[in-house]
Design an enzyme around this catalytic site. Structure first.
Site, PDB file in Angstrom:
ATOM      1  N   LYS A  11      74.741  51.539  73.692  1.00  0.00           N
ATOM      2  CA  LYS A  11      74.475  52.108  75.009  1.00  0.00           C
ATOM      3  C   LYS A  11      75.427  53.272  75.310  1.00  0.00           C
ATOM      4  CE  LYS A  11      72.775  47.722  76.879  1.00  0.00           C
ATOM      5  NZ  LYS A  11      72.962  46.723  77.957  1.00  0.00           N
ATOM      6  N   TYR A  51      62.420  48.640  79.408  1.00  0.00           N
ATOM      7  CA  TYR A  51      62.852  47.593  80.347  1.00  0.00           C
ATOM      8  C   TYR A  51      61.731  47.127  81.278  1.00  0.00           C
ATOM      9  CZ  TYR A  51      67.669  48.441  78.905  1.00  0.00           C
ATOM     10  OH  TYR A  51      68.829  48.547  78.181  1.00  0.00           O
ATOM     11  N   ASN A 118      77.721  46.907  78.941  1.00  0.00           N
ATOM     12  CA  ASN A 118      78.135  45.938  77.930  1.00  0.00           C
ATOM     13  C   ASN A 118      77.889  46.398  76.489  1.00  0.00           C
ATOM     14  OD1 ASN A 118      75.387  45.643  77.837  1.00  0.00           O
ATOM     15  ND2 ASN A 118      75.355  43.541  78.580  1.00  0.00           N
ATOM     16  N   HIS A 121      72.603  46.648  73.079  1.00  0.00           N
ATOM     17  CA  HIS A 121      71.375  45.890  73.333  1.00  0.00           C
ATOM     18  C   HIS A 121      70.865  45.413  71.988  1.00  0.00           C
ATOM     19  CE1 HIS A 121      67.216  44.922  74.423  1.00  0.00           C
ATOM     20  NE2 HIS A 121      66.891  45.588  73.320  1.00  0.00           N
ATOM     21  N   GLU A 132      59.906  46.987  70.805  1.00  0.00           N
ATOM     22  CA  GLU A 132      61.007  47.925  71.027  1.00  0.00           C
ATOM     23  C   GLU A 132      61.165  48.907  69.861  1.00  0.00           C
ATOM     24  OE1 GLU A 132      64.350  45.372  71.815  1.00  0.00           O
ATOM     25  OE2 GLU A 132      63.597  44.823  73.806  1.00  0.00           O
TER      26      GLU A 132
END
Length: 138
Positions: A11, A51, A118, A121, A132
């Site tokens: 990310k 998402y 965080n 993913h 995805e």
């Protein structure tokens, strides 16, 4: 042995903190194969599709905005039980409680922001991985 593939995203916070190499090193050290790697400035459309199961939830728009905030490194990773294995390697979603030895446990922390940053993913199922991977590696 059945080889599966999964999507791993480093990310924007991981890229900005120069942790991409360390994250990829950990994936390779685990024995998984890096099949394809791309650095992407993700569009709003791509992130909304990625998402989509969270659409309408209070964190949806802030999450999409965070993911648009900088480059993302998208990685197609292959290996036996790689989906389960990478999620264990990543650690729990909350870096504060993620176990030491995991990516989030060792490298992440709560920055007190509206959206949890965080670092990574990973797809959560074979179905999610297929969907995805098709989005990020058309």
């Amino acid at each position: 042995m059945t080889v599966e593939e999964t999507l791993v995203l480093v990310k924007p916070d991981g890229v900005a903190r120069n942790l991409t190499g360390e994250i990829l090193r950990r994936i390779e050290a685990k024995g998984y194969q890096l099949v394809d790697i791309r650095m992407i400035e993700a569009s709003h459309e791509l992130l909304t599709k990625h998402y989509e199961e969270h659409a309408g939830k209070p964190f949806f728009e802030p999450l999409v905005e965070f993911m648009e905030s900088g480059p993302i490194v998208a990685v197609r990773v292959a290996g036996n039980r790689v989906i389960e294995g990478f999620r264990a390697l990543a650690g729990t979603t909350d870096p504060t409680t993620a176990a030491p030895g995991t990516i989030r446990g060792d490298l992440g922390r709560d920055w007190g922001l509206a959206v949890q940053q965080n670092l990574v993913h990973g797809s959560d199922s074979p179905e999610s991985a297929a969907r995805e991977l098709a989005l990020w590696f058309d």
